[in-house]
Write an enzyme that holds these catalytic residues in place. Structure first.
Site, PDB file in Angstrom:
ATOM      1  N   GLU A 329     -17.712 -57.886  35.990  1.00 29.84           N
ATOM      2  CA  GLU A 329     -18.651 -56.863  35.535  1.00 29.84           C
ATOM      3  C   GLU A 329     -18.176 -56.067  34.328  1.00 29.84           C
ATOM      4  OE1 GLU A 329     -21.071 -55.813  39.559  1.00 29.84           O
ATOM      5  OE2 GLU A 329     -19.120 -54.855  39.370  1.00 29.84           O
TER       6      GLU A 329
HETATM    7  C1  ACM Z   1     -17.860 -57.832  42.321  1.00 28.52           C
HETATM    8  O1  ACM Z   1     -18.607 -57.692  43.284  1.00 28.52           O
HETATM    9  N1  ACM Z   1     -18.111 -57.200  41.203  1.00 28.52           N
HETATM   10  C2  ACM Z   1     -16.705 -58.685  42.366  1.00 28.52           C
END
Ligand code: ACM
Length: 717
Positions: A329
């Site tokens: 992310e």
């Molecule tokens: C995640 O859930 N960003 C690994």
């Protein structure tokens, strides 16, 4: 679709009406499974024999061969747990004479000094009416067998015993983990320890310790103390504490894989070291949940120098072969806005942020290799020219994992095991790292190392975390250990109820914390009506909680939503009873009795609930839920009354009830009722009765068999 739901009910009614007119009709007797047991995970091979080994006051244990101190300690823990369960004081110490001991344990070797992904965890357990014998190649295998032994312990009017059995067991996957995010909410040492005990009880073998985040940097760095002193609100693990956890885990045959999330999810790093960031700062510890912009600067040599020293320090602290660098992310927004970073990318021919992150990952890989570690990261690091030795941790699904495996990458699955999302156990249980029908070759399949349940901790405190992890994670543990064919959901839930209570003997609070929270909410008054409510509500699923109830990492997690649990057991039992009522003609009366009793409880709890709510402002948000509960009870009872009288309600009644149920289905206080679909079925079944009564007895008899399908799942919430 709908017909499938209510037709069986009508057929049932007709059956009942007809059965009443017949004489001497005996309902079929369900066969009792000869091998019903409470083992979780189910062993690779288990064969019960007639007979039993009594467990009495003279129960004794002898060890043959290797006497690894871990095994000695494991035996001692087992004995104390048997004592706790049986209330019998057993002899201390080991028996000298193996021939006459009740339980003989023989481990050929100690196993690896540092628990490893290729540890031999296999064991055999042979129990006759004279003696139990556990054999393993390593101390870790023996520890796994001791947990099986404890799960076999049973009791009846003749006393405690272990059934005669032959078990040959080994895990299906070598990597069976639980991620605990201690960054969003710090978790005290005893929370980690009791969860390690619970992991061992269900044969999980990796604690994935998610140590750094936007919301906290939780590990002491002696090289860069500003990381933890400025990034943690003083809530971090000292290096001594980390060693204590690693040692505690090792004692139980559990590896500890640390994660230092980079280059995104990195705000807390930058509070003390803004110079590592891709924007000047200053930075403060993030208090909200979500995805944030701060990211390490992958273009500056100083950042790699820093990471070399920091990761070297962590590589020495954490003995496991693997080190997780996160990598998830990172949207690269700070990178987009940084002219120097943009110029760097142009100069090096780095075409986009993904490519820049791959550049960063490759630099990290060099550093980690120098420190003797295998690099692991989330899906996003899987870019075209990522070196093959990197392990992919998939949060996007078995397909992504299979794709990586086909390309020669090892991988671990977490998609489907996100226990923070509050899904029912059965949903996680259905997810297989290598599903049936997988097209992976045997060599490719070997790249799939296993899976990890993920306890992301935005909305858990030390008081509630166990109730989000357990007992559901025991079913995930089974998926990762047991043969793929172990898929009987009803039997899983039956065993899970037993396992859940037994986990309590390890100090887990997942069962008992609810009453504590409710007592606090009720200000010391009788919580029985609140328990009735909370037994049939669940927190909203996925990430809806935050949207419906914006909170921060500093908010108290002591509300009704925190007391409510995933996969509410009473709701599940109610749904099952309605399903049987609508499909199991022979036992119509007993099922309708159970359903009626529950519905009546909901109705009668309402006035007391209202009074409790009046007196506790923290509960005011529950007022609509109390009304909904009463309405669900009244609606279900009305439907049952129509059915038992054989009178069809008017279309107006049905439409009004269905419209009311639509309103009840809307979450309130970020809580919802997982029983609405069942009440809806009762309403529809009552309404359709007269039409379906037209079927001939021959038609319904045949269709009772073929159409007794479970009710449709509650529509998405
Ligand atoms: C995640 O859930 N960003 C690994």
């Amino acid at each position: 679709m709908r017909a499938r739901i209510y037709l069986p009910f009508i057929l049932t009614l007709i059956y009942v009406f007809n059965a009443a007119a017949q004489t001497g009709h005996a309902p079929p007797v369900a066969p009792v499974a000869a091998t019903r047991h409470n083992l979780m995970p189910v062993p690779a091979s288990v064969r019960f024999n007639p007979g039993r080994l009594p467990v009495g006051k003279s129960f004794s244990v002898a060890v043959r061969g290797q006497a690894d101190p871990r095994l000695q300690a494991g035996i001692d823990r087992m004995l104390r747990r048997i004592e706790g369960r049986t209330v019998m004081e057993l002899p201390r110490g080991l028996a000298a004479d193996a021939a006459s001991a009740t339980f003989v344990i023989e481990s050929a070797g100690a196993g690896k000094a540092v628990p490893s992904v290729d540890e031999d965890e296999s064991y055999t357990l042979e129990v006759s009416d004279r003696q139990a014998a556990l054999k393993s190649a390593t101390a870790v295998g023996a520890l796994r067998g001791l947990e099986t032994f404890l799960q076999l312990l049973d009791g009846d009017r003749d006393g405690y015993f272990i059934p005669s059995v032959h078990i040959q067991d080994r895990p299906r996957f070598p990597w069976r983990g639980l991620l605990i995010d201690v960054a969003r909410h710090y978790q005290p040492m005893e929370v980690l320890k009791r969860n390690l005990d619970a992991m061992a009880a269900v044969k999980l073998n990796v604690l994935h310790w998610h140590l750094t985040e936007d919301q906290g940097f939780r590990i002491e760095s002696k090289k860069f103390p500003r990381l933890h002193t400025m990034g943690s609100d003083g809530k971090f693990y000292t290096q001594d504490e980390a060693r204590e956890i690693i040692s505690y885990a090792r004692e139980r045959g559990i590896r500890v894989v640390p994660e230092f999330d980079m280059p995104g999810h990195a705000t807390a790093w930058l509070v003390g070291h803004p110079e590592l960031g891709s924007a000047p700062g200053p930075y403060t510890i993030e208090r909200k949940a979500g995805i944030f912009e701060p990211a390490l600067d992958p273009t500056r040599e100083e950042v790699y120098k820093f990471l070399d020293v920091f990761l070297g320090e962590m590589a020495a602290l954490f003995p496991d072969a693997y080190l997780h660098i996160g990598g998830d992310e990172n949207e690269g927004k700070q990178w987009d806005r940084n002219a120097r970073i943009q110029a760097f990318m142009k100069e090096k021919g780095i075409k986009d942020n993904h490519a820049l992150q791959t550049y960063f990952n490759k630099r990290l890989l060099t550093i980690l290799k120098r420190h003797g570690k295998i690099m692991m990261g989330w899906d996003e690091i899987f870019q075209p020219d990522l070196p093959q030795e990197v392990v992919i941790h998939s949060w996007r699904g078995p397909a992504a994992l299979a794709e990586a495996a086909k390309k020669g990458y090892k991988g671990v699955l977490s998609a489907g095991y996100y226990i923070d999302l509050i899904f029912p156990t059965a949903q996680h249980y259905a997810v297989d790292p290598i599903p049936a029908g997988s097209t992976l070759t045997a060599a490719e399949a070997a790249h799939v190392l296993g899976g990890e349940a993920t306890m992301w901790s935005e909305w858990v405190s030390a008081e509630t975390i166990d109730s989000r992890i357990w007992p559901r994670t025991a079913a995930i543990a089974e998926r990762l250990w047991s043969p793929r064919e172990t898929t009987d959901v009803e039997d899983m839930y039956r065993r899970l109820d037993v396992v859940s209570v037994r986990l309590e003997e390890l100090g887990l609070t997942h069962e008992k914390n609810q009453a504590t929270l409710l007592r606090r909410l009720a200000g010391g008054r009788d919580i029985a009506p609140l328990q009735t409510l909370v037994s049939v509500i669940e927190p909203v699923k996925e990430y809806r909680r935050y949207r419906q109830r914006p909170q921060t990492m500093l908010s108290p997690l002591t509300g009704l939503i925190d007391a409510a649990r995933p996969d509410a057991g009473a709701a599940r039992r109610f749904n099952a009873a309605v399903e049987k009522l609508l499909s199991d003609a022979p036992r119509f009366d007993s099922h309708s009795h159970q359903v009626k009793t529950t519905l009546a409880e909901w109705m009668s709890a309402a006035p007391e609930l209202e009074a409790l709510i009046d007196g506790s402002p923290a509960l005011h948000e529950a007022r609509p839920l109390a009304r909904d509960l009463a309405e669900l009870g009244a609606t279900g009872l009305e439907a049952l009354s129509y059915m038992s009288r054989g009178v069809a309600p008017s279309a107006g009644w049905r439409d009004a009830r269905l419209a009311a149920l639509e309103q009840i289905a809307k979450p309130k206080a970020a809580l919802e009722f997982p029983v609405i679909a069942s009440v809806r079925q009762l309403v529809v079944a009552a309404s359709e009765m007269s039409r379906l009564k037209q079927l001939t007895p021959a038609e319904w008899k045949e269709q009772v068999k073929t159409l007794a399908a479970p009710p449709a799942k509650q529509p998405g919430n």
